[in-house]
Design a protein around this motif. Structure first.
Motif, PDB file in Angstrom:
ATOM      1  N   GLU A   1      37.385  38.188  33.323  1.00 14.34           N
ATOM      2  CA  GLU A   1      35.979  38.506  33.091  1.00 14.34           C
ATOM      3  C   GLU A   1      35.068  37.380  33.575  1.00 14.34           C
ATOM      4  OE1 GLU A   1      38.399  38.687  30.821  1.00 14.34           O
ATOM      5  OE2 GLU A   1      38.615  40.872  30.753  1.00 14.34           O
ATOM      6  N   ASN A   2      35.438  36.132  33.281  1.00 14.73           N
ATOM      7  CA  ASN A   2      34.603  35.005  33.706  1.00 14.73           C
ATOM      8  C   ASN A   2      34.634  34.820  35.217  1.00 14.73           C
ATOM      9  OD1 ASN A   2      33.791  34.449  31.104  1.00 14.73           O
ATOM     10  ND2 ASN A   2      35.252  32.794  30.788  1.00 14.73           N
ATOM     11  N   LEU A   3      35.797  35.051  35.829  1.00 13.88           N
ATOM     12  CA  LEU A   3      35.879  34.948  37.287  1.00 13.88           C
ATOM     13  C   LEU A   3      34.960  35.975  37.945  1.00 13.88           C
ATOM     14  CD1 LEU A   3      39.716  34.435  37.811  1.00 13.88           C
ATOM     15  CD2 LEU A   3      37.918  32.745  38.245  1.00 13.88           C
ATOM     16  N   ILE A   4      34.984  37.194  37.424  1.00 17.92           N
ATOM     17  CA  ILE A   4      34.107  38.232  37.974  1.00 17.92           C
ATOM     18  C   ILE A   4      32.649  37.854  37.783  1.00 17.92           C
ATOM     19  CG2 ILE A   4      33.372  40.633  37.660  1.00 17.92           C
ATOM     20  CD1 ILE A   4      36.350  41.250  36.966  1.00 17.92           C
ATOM     21  N   GLU A   5      32.330  37.330  36.609  1.00 15.45           N
ATOM     22  CA  GLU A   5      30.953  36.923  36.318  1.00 15.45           C
ATOM     23  C   GLU A   5      30.484  35.825  37.257  1.00 15.45           C
ATOM     24  OE1 GLU A   5      27.321  36.513  34.123  1.00 15.45           O
ATOM     25  OE2 GLU A   5      28.885  38.031  33.879  1.00 15.45           O
TER      26      GLU A   5
END
Length: 314
Positions: free
Chosen positions: A221-225
């Motif tokens: 999720e953080n990588l996508i963000e």
């Protein structure tokens, strides 16, 4: 206030070269209890070499790997399970004989070994094959047998190299379920994969490797963000666009552009997707390329992977 989690595996400044070619270059990493950690990267990124060092099969030229605060030693090995990409079971042994044999290699015997074999046969759906020779199994069931033999000693840390390559969808889903169950049993699972959807579904954290370094590391999720923006505009063209990617990147320097066949994907900031779609449609109209459909979707790990590796090359 809770204290921070203590890593059970620590990779500190690992470097490795072969014949003067740098394969790993200053890698730092921590693995924690009850997590699935995944390595993503193109061929030659250093994933397999790093895994071999973690598994004690290769020595680093520089740096250290600590397991439970100590360097790899005779106490470490029983805590590790290794599932290589290739089959390693004995083809002329039956399924049960293979599990028993690898149990004996790990100093498990008697009733304890038989109970462990019974559990693994049931857990992995191999009961009906227990008297069948390994060579008669399909590729998918041999993979399950490989897993059984690798974890017969109930290790704390399990390493899997490309665990679902060439598996049919049903077996692949079954392997996914077992990996999740390992995590639920407080195991640490570390895997390499080329399947971006697999990494997104299974992994608590992902490291994207490129040219011997970890270029990005975080939760999916953080990588996508952080790397993939908020939305992806996807245009499907009537024909494959030739020599278009470079022109698109020049025309839209603030966008991340990816072309796959006759499909063009553009990662754009949130609330810019409709504006971007209009500009792109106009661009392809000028190029006399017919747009068959256009959609807006949320970005995924594939967009992260593209953004990270593109950023590294530039």
């Amino acid at each position: 206030m809770s204290s921070p989690r203590k890593p059970i595996v620590e990779v500190k400044d690992i470097s490795k070269s072969y014949s003067g070619r740098v394969v790993l270059d200053g890698v730092f990493l921590e693995l924690y209890e009850a997590e699935v950690f995944g390595f993503l990267g193109p061929n030659g990124a250093g994933k397999s070499t790093l895994m071999k060092i973690l598994m004690g099969l290769e020595k680093a030229d520089k740096g250290n790997v600590l397991f439970f605060g100590k360097k790899f030693n005779w106490e470490t090995r029983p805590k590790i399970g290794i599932v290589p990409q290739e089959d390693f079971v004995y083809k002329n042994f039956s399924v049960r004989e293979n599990i028993l044999f690898f149990g004996l290699l790990n100093n498990i015997m008697g009733d304890e070994l038989n109970k462990r074999a019974d559990f693994l046969l049931e857990w992995l759906g191999l009961q009906k094959f227990e008297k069948i020779r390994a060579e008669a199994l399909s590729g998918g069931y041999r993979k399950l047998l490989n897993i059984a033999c690798s974890i017969v000693h109930d290790p704390q840390i399990i390493f899997l190299d490309e665990p679902t390559v060439a598996l049919d969808p049903v077996i692949r889903q079954g392997v996914w379920e077992k990996i999740v169950e390992m995590r639920e049993k407080k195991k640490t699972v570390c895997l390499t994969t080329h399947y971006l959807d697999e990494a997104r579904v299974l992994c608590d954290r992902i490291a994207i490797m490129f040219q011997g370094k970890i270029r990005a590391k975080d939760t999916p999720e953080n990588l996508i963000e952080n790397y993939a923006g908020k939305e992806v505009v996807v245009l499907r063209l009537e024909e494959k666009p030739e020599n278009i990617p470079a022109e698109l990147s020049k025309e839209f320097p603030s966008y991340s552009v990816q072309v796959s066949g006759n499909e063009v994907s553009i990662v754009v900031p949130k609330r810019s997707s409709f504006e971007a779609m209009g500009k792109l449609s106009g661009f392809f109209e000028r190029k006399k390329l017919k747009v068959l459909s256009s959609t807006i979707k949320q970005p995924g790990i594939d967009e992260v992977f593209f953004a990270v590796t593109k950023e590294t090359k530039s």
